[in-house]
Motif scaffolding. Structure first.
Motif, short mmCIF file in Angstrom:
data_model
loop_
_atom_site.label_atom_id
_atom_site.label_comp_id
_atom_site.label_asym_id
_atom_site.label_seq_id
_atom_site.Cartn_x
_atom_site.Cartn_y
_atom_site.Cartn_z
N ARG A 108 0.82 -1.22 0.00
CA ARG A 108 0.00 0.00 0.00
C ARG A 108 0.85 1.26 0.00
O ARG A 108 0.55 2.23 -0.68
CB ARG A 108 -0.92 -0.01 1.22
CG ARG A 108 -1.87 1.16 1.26
CD ARG A 108 -2.74 1.12 2.48
NE ARG A 108 -2.16 1.93 3.54
CZ ARG A 108 -2.79 2.24 4.67
NH1 ARG A 108 -4.01 1.78 4.88
NH2 ARG A 108 -2.22 2.98 5.58
N LEU A 109 1.93 1.23 0.76
CA LEU A 109 2.79 2.41 0.87
C LEU A 109 3.39 2.77 -0.48
O LEU A 109 3.48 3.95 -0.84
CB LEU A 109 3.88 2.16 1.91
CG LEU A 109 4.80 3.33 2.21
CD1 LEU A 109 4.00 4.52 2.72
CD2 LEU A 109 5.84 2.92 3.24
N THR A 133 -6.61 4.27 -8.65
CA THR A 133 -7.73 3.45 -9.12
C THR A 133 -7.25 2.05 -9.49
O THR A 133 -7.90 1.06 -9.18
CB THR A 133 -8.41 4.13 -10.33
OG1 THR A 133 -8.81 5.45 -9.95
CG2 THR A 133 -9.61 3.35 -10.80
N GLU A 134 -6.10 1.99 -10.14
CA GLU A 134 -5.51 0.68 -10.48
C GLU A 134 -5.24 -0.13 -9.22
O GLU A 134 -5.53 -1.33 -9.16
CB GLU A 134 -4.21 0.89 -11.26
CG GLU A 134 -3.48 -0.39 -11.60
CD GLU A 134 -2.10 -0.15 -12.20
OE1 GLU A 134 -1.34 -1.15 -12.33
OE2 GLU A 134 -1.76 1.01 -12.52
N ALA A 135 -4.68 0.52 -8.22
CA ALA A 135 -4.39 -0.18 -6.97
C ALA A 135 -5.66 -0.69 -6.32
O ALA A 135 -5.73 -1.84 -5.86
CB ALA A 135 -3.65 0.75 -6.01
N LEU A 136 -6.69 0.13 -6.28
CA LEU A 136 -7.93 -0.23 -5.61
C LEU A 136 -8.71 -1.30 -6.37
O LEU A 136 -9.19 -2.27 -5.77
CB LEU A 136 -8.81 1.02 -5.44
CG LEU A 136 -10.14 0.83 -4.71
CD1 LEU A 136 -9.89 0.35 -3.28
CD2 LEU A 136 -10.93 2.11 -4.71
N ASP A 145 -7.23 -0.68 4.17
CA ASP A 145 -6.47 -0.33 2.97
C ASP A 145 -7.38 0.18 1.86
O ASP A 145 -7.08 1.18 1.20
CB ASP A 145 -5.67 -1.54 2.48
CG ASP A 145 -4.60 -1.97 3.46
OD1 ASP A 145 -4.09 -1.10 4.19
OD2 ASP A 145 -4.29 -3.17 3.52
N ALA A 146 -8.50 -0.51 1.65
CA ALA A 146 -9.43 -0.08 0.60
C ALA A 146 -9.98 1.31 0.91
O ALA A 146 -10.06 2.17 0.03
CB ALA A 146 -10.58 -1.09 0.47
N ALA A 147 -10.33 1.55 2.17
CA ALA A 147 -10.83 2.88 2.55
C ALA A 147 -9.75 3.93 2.36
O ALA A 147 -10.04 5.05 1.90
CB ALA A 147 -11.30 2.85 4.00
N PHE A 148 -8.51 3.58 2.68
CA PHE A 148 -7.40 4.52 2.48
C PHE A 148 -7.33 4.97 1.03
O PHE A 148 -7.23 6.18 0.74
CB PHE A 148 -6.08 3.86 2.89
CG PHE A 148 -4.86 4.62 2.46
CD1 PHE A 148 -4.39 5.69 3.21
CD2 PHE A 148 -4.18 4.27 1.30
CE1 PHE A 148 -3.27 6.41 2.80
CE2 PHE A 148 -3.07 4.98 0.88
CZ PHE A 148 -2.61 6.05 1.64
N ILE A 177 -20.14 1.31 1.23
CA ILE A 177 -19.36 0.07 1.27
C ILE A 177 -18.95 -0.31 2.69
O ILE A 177 -18.92 -1.49 3.04
CB ILE A 177 -18.12 0.19 0.36
CG1 ILE A 177 -18.55 0.36 -1.10
CG2 ILE A 177 -17.22 -1.03 0.49
CD1 ILE A 177 -17.41 0.70 -2.05
N PHE A 178 -18.66 0.69 3.52
CA PHE A 178 -18.18 0.43 4.88
C PHE A 178 -19.10 1.04 5.93
O PHE A 178 -18.70 1.90 6.70
CB PHE A 178 -16.76 0.98 5.06
CG PHE A 178 -15.79 0.57 3.99
CD1 PHE A 178 -15.44 -0.75 3.82
CD2 PHE A 178 -15.24 1.52 3.13
CE1 PHE A 178 -14.56 -1.14 2.82
CE2 PHE A 178 -14.36 1.14 2.14
CZ PHE A 178 -14.01 -0.19 1.98
N PRO A 179 -20.38 0.63 5.96
CA PRO A 179 -21.31 1.25 6.91
C PRO A 179 -20.92 0.90 8.36
O PRO A 179 -20.34 -0.15 8.62
CB PRO A 179 -22.65 0.62 6.54
CG PRO A 179 -22.30 -0.68 5.91
CD PRO A 179 -20.98 -0.46 5.20
N GLU A 180 -21.25 1.81 9.25
CA GLU A 180 -21.02 1.62 10.69
C GLU A 180 -19.56 1.33 11.01
O GLU A 180 -19.25 0.51 11.88
CB GLU A 180 -21.92 0.51 11.23
CG GLU A 180 -23.40 0.82 11.07
CD GLU A 180 -24.29 -0.29 11.58
OE1 GLU A 180 -23.79 -1.17 12.30
OE2 GLU A 180 -25.48 -0.28 11.25
#
Length: 197
Positions: A108-109, A133-136, A145-148, A177-180
């Motif tokens: 990720r870094l 976008t490619e990374a995600l 990581d996805a939220a980052f 996508i990431f509720p609560e």
């Protein structure tokens, strides 16, 4: 290479000397045997100081100063990229990081650093957005990581491309996508600041 050969040759000579003295001297020549033994011990101590002590201290230093995962800092895959950045070769730094993510696509870094160089040094926001976008999209990520990546994409849209609508859309996706989660809470906060709620 020369030093080990010389020291090895001297060591063989010391071993022969000790062997010769112990085989040829009588039992009454205790002082002579003691002197040769002390000489051999001093030579062994010298070898310890030259070869073993540095290896032991390096091992202790690696143990104490490595990251919590046990990976030594000297094994840092992004070292070459940092060196290229320090030299002002930002294109080379991106290429080096591209090699890093080719070998470890979940670094990720490295992905984030590529995007940062694209936006800050190369002023290529579209390229940074494409990398993020490619990374995600190209791999499975943990939630954090996805939220980052999604927050970073939103930031590039908003701050670098002045595209508020696209930034809002990404933040809304984070909430969906990431509720609560804390990510949803952070996205909601940013949406309020943007006047989208």
């Amino acid at each position: 290479m020369v030093k080990p050969i010389i020291l090895g040759t001297v060591g063989v000579g010391v071993a022969f000397l000790v062997n010769y003295v112990y085989e040829t001297s009588s039992d009454d020549d205790i002082f002579f045997r003691l002197a040769v033994t002390v000489f051999a011990g001093l030579y062994a101590g010298l070898l310890f100081l030259i070869f073993l002590l540095p290896a032991i201290s390096d091992g202790i230093a690696r143990l104490m100063f490595s990251d919590p995962g046990g990976v030594a800092q000297t094994d840092d895959a992004m070292r070459e990229s940092r060196a290229l950045q320090a030299q002002g070769d930002y294109v080379g730094a991106v290429e080096s990081l591209r090699q890093v993510v080719t070998e470890d696509s979940h670094n990720r870094l490295a992905w984030a650093e590529m995007a940062k160089i694209q936006t800050n040094q190369l002023e290529d926001s579209e390229g940074a957005l494409a990398m993020l976008t490619e990374a995600l999209d190209g791999r499975e990520w943990e939630v954090d990581d996805a939220a980052f990546f999604m927050f970073r994409i939103s930031e590039v849209h908003l701050k670098n491309m002045d595209n508020r609508d696209a930034a809002v859309q990404i933040l809304q996706q984070v909430c969906t996508i990431f509720p609560e989660t804390r990510h949803s809470a952070n996205a909601t906060h940013q949406l309020r600041e943007l006047g989208a709620l």
